[in-house]
Motif scaffolding. Structure first.
Motif, PDB file in Angstrom:
ATOM      1  N   TYR A  33       0.824  -1.203   0.000  1.00 16.40           N
ATOM      2  CA  TYR A  33       0.000   0.000   0.000  1.00 16.40           C
ATOM      3  C   TYR A  33       0.855   1.249   0.000  1.00 16.40           C
ATOM      4  O   TYR A  33       2.066   1.187   0.230  1.00 16.40           O
ATOM      5  CB  TYR A  33      -0.959  -0.014   1.198  1.00 16.40           C
ATOM      6  N   VAL A  35       0.283   5.657   1.126  1.00 13.09           N
ATOM      7  CA  VAL A  35      -0.565   6.740   1.630  1.00 13.09           C
ATOM      8  C   VAL A  35       0.046   8.048   1.128  1.00 13.09           C
ATOM      9  O   VAL A  35       1.189   8.357   1.458  1.00 13.09           O
ATOM     10  CB  VAL A  35      -0.609   6.745   3.178  1.00 13.09           C
ATOM     11  N   ARG A 140       8.261  -7.075  14.377  1.00  8.33           N
ATOM     12  CA  ARG A 140       7.868  -7.210  12.963  1.00  8.33           C
ATOM     13  C   ARG A 140       8.813  -8.131  12.193  1.00  8.33           C
ATOM     14  O   ARG A 140       9.882  -8.476  12.659  1.00  8.33           O
ATOM     15  CB  ARG A 140       7.861  -5.826  12.303  1.00  8.33           C
ATOM     16  N   GLU A 179      11.975   2.485  14.300  1.00  4.05           N
ATOM     17  CA  GLU A 179      11.098   3.564  13.809  1.00  4.05           C
ATOM     18  C   GLU A 179       9.815   3.567  14.627  1.00  4.05           C
ATOM     19  O   GLU A 179       9.627   2.733  15.517  1.00  4.05           O
ATOM     20  CB  GLU A 179      10.806   3.390  12.314  1.00  4.05           C
ATOM     21  N   ILE A 207       9.164   8.458   2.486  1.00  3.86           N
ATOM     22  CA  ILE A 207       9.215   9.520   1.474  1.00  3.86           C
ATOM     23  C   ILE A 207       9.401  10.868   2.178  1.00  3.86           C
ATOM     24  O   ILE A 207      10.150  11.728   1.721  1.00  3.86           O
ATOM     25  CB  ILE A 207       7.916   9.517   0.625  1.00  3.86           C
ATOM     26  N   SER A 245       1.283  11.403   6.614  1.00  5.80           N
ATOM     27  CA  SER A 245       0.098  11.992   7.244  1.00  5.80           C
ATOM     28  C   SER A 245       0.441  12.899   8.429  1.00  5.80           C
ATOM     29  O   SER A 245      -0.305  13.818   8.733  1.00  5.80           O
ATOM     30  CB  SER A 245      -0.874  10.896   7.681  1.00  5.80           C
TER      31      SER A 245
HETATM   32  N1  PDD Z   1       2.957   5.080   7.276  1.00  6.80           N
HETATM   33  N2  PDD Z   1       7.654   3.858   8.817  1.00  6.80           N
HETATM   34  C1  PDD Z   1       6.519   3.136   8.829  1.00  6.80           C
HETATM   35  C2  PDD Z   1       6.513   1.826   9.533  1.00  6.80           C
HETATM   36  C3  PDD Z   1       5.356   3.635   8.189  1.00  6.80           C
HETATM   37  O1  PDD Z   1       4.232   2.902   8.194  1.00  6.80           O
HETATM   38  C4  PDD Z   1       5.402   4.907   7.561  1.00  6.80           C
HETATM   39  C5  PDD Z   1       4.211   5.485   6.842  1.00  6.80           C
HETATM   40  C6  PDD Z   1       6.619   5.632   7.581  1.00  6.80           C
HETATM   41  C7  PDD Z   1       6.765   6.974   6.918  1.00  6.80           C
HETATM   42  O2  PDD Z   1       6.784   6.859   5.523  1.00  6.80           O
HETATM   43  P1  PDD Z   1       6.272   8.034   4.583  1.00  6.80           P
HETATM   44  O3  PDD Z   1       7.040   9.246   4.976  1.00  6.80           O
HETATM   45  O4  PDD Z   1       6.601   7.569   3.232  1.00  6.80           O
HETATM   46  O5  PDD Z   1       4.793   8.195   4.847  1.00  6.80           O
HETATM   47  C8  PDD Z   1       7.721   5.069   8.206  1.00  6.80           C
HETATM   48  C9  PDD Z   1       1.759   5.519   6.607  1.00  6.80           C
HETATM   49  C10 PDD Z   1       1.559   6.986   6.669  1.00  6.80           C
HETATM   50  C11 PDD Z   1       0.579   4.719   7.125  1.00  6.80           C
HETATM   51  O6  PDD Z   1       0.749   3.511   7.275  1.00  6.80           O
HETATM   52  O7  PDD Z   1      -0.514   5.285   7.334  1.00  6.80           O
END
Ligand code: PDD
Length: 284
Positions: A33, A35, A140, A179, A207, A245
């Protein structure tokens, strides 16, 4: 308002949007997925999100249901049909529908689902007050660089945080923070250096994280990419998270220890402001 959702080639009411009980994502979490955040009805960093989606699919030998260009067309139609000014677009690809069997099906067609969630991202109360986080063991699997829908460990971590009166959880492996439950984690040392874990299969390659590094490079803020411990985090001057988000949001407590003076720090507040400014100007 009833949302319009996209499922396998059709725009339908959210009450009529369904996928099969034999979908591989339902049976095996065999799906990936993305977002993408939306402000002013425009998407932030969507090309990077679609490129990561392609990579996730490639790593799992999963077919893409259509080209990234076609996905973008659908995303734009969803924004329009739902009058989305601010919020997120969720996009999911699965290996498709086939009778339950561990090995990959031979001729399943990938499933593609997208929906929107309207939400205030810029005037976010949590970002203004700062988050409290607890630390939990990272249970995980070992390919966290692939953005799969296998999110049970993250969901358990977040739920534990909420039940303990906190906002989120930072996950710990071998004494070091990997993280957050759904975001990348950072601390700021006394001299203003930002520390965040280096890329690898232990974390998602955010990202927003890439944007943070770019902003810091432009502003001459030093960043060191290495693992940091819970003790270092507790002793940090500032701490923060990043995600599509949450953008960049301050962390003000870790396991009941206040970070700095327990209020959002000046560096993270500035970073959030310049991030929003940049995202807004580059949104498409
Ligand atoms: N989650 N690490 C994890 C485990 C994540 O699920 C996410 C993003 C990030 C940040 O990635 P990015 O900057 O690309 O959004 C880091 C999204 C927002 C979610 O699962 O809703």
């Amino acid at each position: 308002m009833t949302r319009t959702v996209y499922v396998n080639g059709e725009f339908v009411s959210e009450h009529e949007a369904t996928v099969s009980v034999f979908d591989r994502a339902f049976l095996f979490a065999d799906g990936v997925y993305e977002v993408t955040s939306v402000i002013d009805a425009k998407m932030i960093d969507n090309n990077a999100h679609l490129a990561r989606l392609e990579r996730s699919c490639r790593e799992l030998r999963m077919e893409l249901p259509c080209s990234p260009e076609d996905m973008e067309v659908i995303q734009r139609q969803l924004i329009e049909r739902n009058d989305l000014e601010e919020g997120v677009i969720y996009l999911q690809v699965t290996r498709g529908t086939a009778d339950r069997d561990f090995k990959f099906p031979k001729d399943a067609k990938p499933t593609l689902v997208m929906f929107t969630q309207a939400r205030a991202l810029i005037d976010d109360a949590l970002a203004q007050r700062g988050l409290s986080v607890i630390t939990v063991p990272d249970i995980r699997w070992k390919r966290r660089d692939i953005k799969t829908v296998g999110l049970l460990a993250a969901s358990l971590a977040k739920q534990q945080a909420v039940e303990e009166g906190a906002d989120d959880a930072w996950m710990v492996e071998d004494g070091f923070i990997t993280e957050g439950s759904s975001n990348n984690a950072y601390i700021v040392e006394a001299d203003g250096t930002i520390i965040t874990r280096q890329l690898g299969s232990e974390i998602l390659h955010g990202i927003t994280r890439a944007a943070v590094l770019e902003l810091c490079g432009r502003d001459n803020i030093s960043v060191v990419e290495r693992p940091f411990s819970v003790d270092e985090a507790v002793a940090a001057k500032e701490a923060f998270i990043s995600s599509a988000s949450a953008f960049i949001s301050p962390v003000v407590r870790i396991n009941d220890h206040p970070i700095g003076d327990g209020k959002p720090g000046p560096l993270v507040q500035r970073l959030r402001e310049i991030y929003i400014e940049m995202a807004r100007s580059l949104a498409t």
